[in-house]
Design a protein around this motif. Structure first.
Motif, PDB file in Angstrom:
ATOM      1  N   GLU A  26     -20.095   9.519 -26.369  1.00 19.15           N
ATOM      2  CA  GLU A  26     -20.352  10.780 -25.676  1.00 19.15           C
ATOM      3  C   GLU A  26     -21.168  11.730 -26.548  1.00 19.15           C
ATOM      4  O   GLU A  26     -22.033  12.455 -26.038  1.00 19.15           O
ATOM      5  N   THR A  27     -20.893  11.741 -27.840  1.00 23.30           N
ATOM      6  CA  THR A  27     -21.639  12.609 -28.753  1.00 23.30           C
ATOM      7  C   THR A  27     -23.113  12.236 -28.752  1.00 23.30           C
ATOM      8  O   THR A  27     -23.991  13.105 -28.739  1.00 23.30           O
ATOM      9  N   THR A  28     -23.400  10.938 -28.758  1.00 26.96           N
ATOM     10  CA  THR A  28     -24.791  10.477 -28.684  1.00 26.96           C
ATOM     11  C   THR A  28     -25.434  10.931 -27.377  1.00 26.96           C
ATOM     12  O   THR A  28     -26.574  11.410 -27.361  1.00 26.96           O
TER      13      THR A  28
ATOM     14  N   LEU B 110     -32.429  16.866 -13.871  1.00 24.96           N
ATOM     15  CA  LEU B 110     -31.852  15.608 -14.331  1.00 24.96           C
ATOM     16  C   LEU B 110     -32.780  14.432 -14.057  1.00 24.96           C
ATOM     17  O   LEU B 110     -32.858  13.495 -14.864  1.00 24.96           O
ATOM     18  N   GLN B 111     -33.497  14.456 -12.931  1.00 21.90           N
ATOM     19  CA  GLN B 111     -34.452  13.389 -12.644  1.00 21.90           C
ATOM     20  C   GLN B 111     -35.575  13.396 -13.677  1.00 21.90           C
ATOM     21  O   GLN B 111     -36.022  12.330 -14.134  1.00 21.90           O
ATOM     22  N   HIS B 112     -36.008  14.589 -14.065  1.00 25.82           N
ATOM     23  CA  HIS B 112     -37.032  14.700 -15.108  1.00 25.82           C
ATOM     24  C   HIS B 112     -36.499  14.129 -16.422  1.00 25.82           C
ATOM     25  O   HIS B 112     -37.225  13.449 -17.157  1.00 25.82           O
ATOM     26  N   TYR B 113     -35.237  14.414 -16.719  1.00 22.97           N
ATOM     27  CA  TYR B 113     -34.595  13.861 -17.919  1.00 22.97           C
ATOM     28  C   TYR B 113     -34.607  12.330 -17.870  1.00 22.97           C
ATOM     29  O   TYR B 113     -34.963  11.660 -18.846  1.00 22.97           O
ATOM     30  N   VAL B 114     -34.206  11.765 -16.720  1.00 24.72           N
ATOM     31  CA  VAL B 114     -34.163  10.313 -16.555  1.00 24.72           C
ATOM     32  C   VAL B 114     -35.535   9.707 -16.821  1.00 24.72           C
ATOM     33  O   VAL B 114     -35.668   8.705 -17.550  1.00 24.72           O
TER      34      VAL B 114
ATOM     35  N   ARG C 269     -25.393   5.669 -17.966  1.00 24.85           N
ATOM     36  CA  ARG C 269     -24.186   6.045 -18.721  1.00 24.85           C
ATOM     37  C   ARG C 269     -24.284   7.485 -19.210  1.00 24.85           C
ATOM     38  O   ARG C 269     -23.273   8.196 -19.256  1.00 24.85           O
ATOM     39  N   GLU C 270     -25.477   7.923 -19.600  1.00 30.68           N
ATOM     40  CA  GLU C 270     -25.655   9.316 -20.021  1.00 30.68           C
ATOM     41  C   GLU C 270     -25.414  10.277 -18.859  1.00 30.68           C
ATOM     42  O   GLU C 270     -24.804  11.340 -19.038  1.00 30.68           O
ATOM     43  N   MET C 271     -25.858   9.890 -17.674  1.00 32.70           N
ATOM     44  CA  MET C 271     -25.609  10.719 -16.501  1.00 32.70           C
ATOM     45  C   MET C 271     -24.130  10.699 -16.123  1.00 32.70           C
ATOM     46  O   MET C 271     -23.600  11.688 -15.604  1.00 32.70           O
ATOM     47  N   ASP C 272     -23.449   9.589 -16.374  1.00 35.99           N
ATOM     48  CA  ASP C 272     -22.000   9.534 -16.145  1.00 35.99           C
ATOM     49  C   ASP C 272     -21.280  10.528 -17.050  1.00 35.99           C
ATOM     50  O   ASP C 272     -20.325  11.183 -16.636  1.00 35.99           O
ATOM     51  N   THR C 273     -21.748  10.626 -18.301  1.00 33.46           N
ATOM     52  CA  THR C 273     -21.168  11.595 -19.229  1.00 33.46           C
ATOM     53  C   THR C 273     -21.424  13.015 -18.738  1.00 33.46           C
ATOM     54  O   THR C 273     -20.528  13.861 -18.757  1.00 33.46           O
ATOM     55  N   PHE C 274     -22.643  13.288 -18.284  1.00 29.95           N
ATOM     56  CA  PHE C 274     -22.965  14.623 -17.751  1.00 29.95           C
ATOM     57  C   PHE C 274     -22.064  14.936 -16.557  1.00 29.95           C
ATOM     58  O   PHE C 274     -21.528  16.047 -16.451  1.00 29.95           O
ATOM     59  N   ARG C 275     -21.885  13.967 -15.669  1.00 30.03           N
ATOM     60  CA  ARG C 275     -21.048  14.173 -14.481  1.00 30.03           C
ATOM     61  C   ARG C 275     -19.604  14.469 -14.883  1.00 30.03           C
ATOM     62  O   ARG C 275     -18.955  15.353 -14.317  1.00 30.03           O
ATOM     63  N   SER C 276     -19.099  13.723 -15.864  1.00 28.97           N
ATOM     64  CA  SER C 276     -17.728  13.922 -16.323  1.00 28.97           C
ATOM     65  C   SER C 276     -17.538  15.323 -16.902  1.00 28.97           C
ATOM     66  O   SER C 276     -16.536  15.993 -16.630  1.00 28.97           O
ATOM     67  N   ILE C 277     -18.511  15.778 -17.700  1.00 33.52           N
ATOM     68  CA  ILE C 277     -18.420  17.114 -18.303  1.00 33.52           C
ATOM     69  C   ILE C 277     -18.521  18.192 -17.229  1.00 33.52           C
ATOM     70  O   ILE C 277     -17.803  19.198 -17.262  1.00 33.52           O
ATOM     71  N   TRP C 278     -19.403  17.998 -16.261  1.00 35.31           N
ATOM     72  CA  TRP C 278     -19.549  18.975 -15.169  1.00 35.31           C
ATOM     73  C   TRP C 278     -18.236  19.117 -14.403  1.00 35.31           C
ATOM     74  O   TRP C 278     -17.793  20.223 -14.104  1.00 35.31           O
ATOM     75  N   ASN C 279     -17.613  17.989 -14.076  1.00 34.67           N
ATOM     76  CA  ASN C 279     -16.340  18.038 -13.342  1.00 34.67           C
ATOM     77  C   ASN C 279     -15.272  18.765 -14.143  1.00 34.67           C
ATOM     78  O   ASN C 279     -14.446  19.490 -13.584  1.00 34.67           O
ATOM     79  N   TRP C 280     -15.274  18.555 -15.463  1.00 38.72           N
ATOM     80  CA  TRP C 280     -14.342  19.291 -16.326  1.00 38.72           C
ATOM     81  C   TRP C 280     -14.645  20.787 -16.282  1.00 38.72           C
ATOM     82  O   TRP C 280     -13.733  21.620 -16.241  1.00 38.72           O
ATOM     83  N   ALA C 281     -15.937  21.139 -16.252  1.00 37.62           N
ATOM     84  CA  ALA C 281     -16.347  22.542 -16.347  1.00 37.62           C
ATOM     85  C   ALA C 281     -16.135  23.322 -15.057  1.00 37.62           C
ATOM     86  O   ALA C 281     -16.225  24.560 -15.070  1.00 37.62           O
ATOM     87  N   THR C 282     -15.862  22.638 -13.939  1.00 32.83           N
ATOM     88  CA  THR C 282     -15.668  23.363 -12.672  1.00 32.83           C
ATOM     89  C   THR C 282     -14.439  24.268 -12.718  1.00 32.83           C
ATOM     90  O   THR C 282     -14.310  25.182 -11.910  1.00 32.83           O
ATOM     91  N   ARG C 283     -13.535  24.031 -13.629  1.00 33.19           N
ATOM     92  CA  ARG C 283     -12.351  24.886 -13.737  1.00 33.19           C
ATOM     93  C   ARG C 283     -12.712  26.308 -14.165  1.00 33.19           C
ATOM     94  O   ARG C 283     -12.026  27.268 -13.809  1.00 33.19           O
ATOM     95  N   GLU C 284     -13.794  26.432 -14.936  1.00 33.01           N
ATOM     96  CA  GLU C 284     -14.043  27.731 -15.558  1.00 33.01           C
ATOM     97  C   GLU C 284     -15.498  28.175 -15.549  1.00 33.01           C
ATOM     98  O   GLU C 284     -15.781  29.371 -15.513  1.00 33.01           O
ATOM     99  N   TYR C 285     -16.426  27.222 -15.564  1.00 40.58           N
ATOM    100  CA  TYR C 285     -17.815  27.602 -15.827  1.00 40.58           C
ATOM    101  C   TYR C 285     -18.818  27.321 -14.707  1.00 40.58           C
ATOM    102  O   TYR C 285     -19.763  28.076 -14.532  1.00 40.58           O
TER     103      TYR C 285
END
Length: 409
Positions: free
Chosen positions: A109-111, A134-138, A158-174
């Motif tokens: 995830e750090t990578t 994100l499409q530009h990133y891809v 896999r990098e987009m999966d990490t982004f998705r996981s972090i976004w879902n975590w961030a919906t609580r507050e940000y």
């Protein structure tokens, strides 16, 4: 003051405006130009009223929402903190509880996060990141290389999966709404080669015409026959620096456990009377930190591990080695296990075996070649994808031949 543009992927219009020194970039959730232009006009009117002091944003209101609502949101509801993408990703890493994820997962995830920060607009509001960004990133990632090879679509997914996981975590507050990852296109990738024997790989390479990368891909598809497993383990027994290496490799070769599962195994997980080993899993469940499966122990595992445990240096873990100061015994780390594997087979023909995963795939491939029911293989191997099954399904000779035999008169 404000402008609109159309997302080429979703066809939805988006609006961009600046207020209080910050830039806002929001989806209008419409594909109709007239509707988007109408919203644009109202946003410009609201910005003008704010600039003239004829309208004020309530203390609890989020400015972007207030402006888009024509100044109608009063701010009674608790709004989420507007946070830059860089701050959001760093906050996620800082707040990750100890033990929530495996060290290898955290390293991966750090990578991914480093790549996201390198190529995405890290100073922009996280809420303003769109699927177009994100499409530009891809597209940029797929043009980059690792060595001689372009970054694979699988890696970017896999990098987009990490982004998705972090976004879902961030919906609580940000952040609000679903992650902007739907509809992304990654292009096609080549399917991995089926698992092959040593002789099959050497025959293909001997024909010539394969690049170094293609040859490496072939060796990455290697599986060892049972005769080669015996020879491989014999070499380990004779050349390993530490006595735990041979038992460690024997366990992986005859049970198909992952390297991480081997490292987590404890002495009490081995029941030699019932010939079963309890495997501690981390990948099967999203709700539980650890799950378990039981794998039958073949006779070679019993013969090798019983003497090893009888002379075990101490501690709970099945495989361990002395600390750097030789004053204590410590559980293996990933780097130590990898290093001892490499040292044991360096400068021998077995250096073509690149890691523990070859033994895991050999376990499944040999079972398949003997006609073992796929459900039993899955039970022993733990979680498997259909793609992985397809890589050794061609080794099911009895099933395939009996099936084609149905076409005879």
């Amino acid at each position: 003051m404000a402008s609109i543009q159309q997302d080429p992927q979703s066809k939805n219009f988006r609006i961009r405006f600046r207020y209080g020194g910050r830039r806002y970039f929001r989806s209008l959730k419409t594909t109709e130009l007239k509707v988007a232009q109408s919203i644009l006009g109202r946003v410009e009117d609201t910005l003008r009223l704010l600039e003239q002091g004829r309208l004020e944003i309530p203390p609890k209101a989020e400015p972007g929402k207030f402006i888009l609502s024509d100044g109608k949101i009063n701010g009674d509801k608790q709004h989420k903190k507007d946070i830059a993408l860089k701050e959001l990703l760093e906050t996620y890493q800082k707040r990750l509880p100890n033990g929530a994820k495996e060290p290898t997962t955290i390293k991966m995830e750090t990578t991914h996060i480093n790549n996201l920060l390198r190529l995405l607009p890290k100073r922009r509001s996280a809420n303003s990141i769109t699927s177009a960004d994100l499409q530009h990133y891809v597209e940029k990632r797929l043009k980059e290389k690792r060595g001689e090879r372009f970054i694979s679509p699988e890696t970017v997914k896999r990098e987009m999966d990490t982004f998705r996981s972090i976004w879902n975590w961030a919906t609580r507050e940000y952040v609000e709404g679903p992650p902007p990852t739907s509809g992304l296109t990654f292009g096609k990738r080549d399917e991995k080669l089926p698992f092959m024997t040593w002789d099959e790989i050497e025959t293909r390479i001997a024909r010539g015409g394969l690049s170094e990368q293609e040859q490496a891909d072939h060796w990455a598809s290697l599986y060892l026959t049972m005769e080669q497993i015996l020879e491989f383990l014999k070499h380990a027994k004779e050349h390993a620096r530490y006595p735990f290496v041979h038992p460690m490799l024997t366990l992986v070769a005859y049970t198909g456990v992952r390297r991480s599962e081997m490292m987590r195994s404890r002495i009490d997980d081995f029941d030699f009377e019932s010939r079963m080993v309890l495997v501690r899993e981390k990948k099967r469940s999203k709700d539980k930190a650890t799950t378990f499966r039981r794998v039958d122990m073949a006779e070679p595992v019993v013969k090798v591990l019983q003497p090893w445990f009888a002379n075990h240096p101490g501690g709970q873990y099945a495989f361990c080695m002395p600390s750097l100061d030789n004053e204590s015994i410590e559980a293996l780390t990933c780097d130590q296990a990898r290093d001892q594997f490499r040292r044991t087979f360096a400068k021998s023909k077995w250096q073509k075996v690149k890691g523990f995963h070859v033994l895991r795939h050999s376990f499944a491939s040999n079972l398949a070649s003997k006609g073992v029911d796929q459900r039993i293989i899955d039970l022993w191997m733990g979680h498997q994808t259909e793609e992985m099954r397809l890589r050794y399904r061609h080794l099911l000779p009895t099933t395939r031949k009996s099936a084609i035999g149905l076409l005879t008169v």
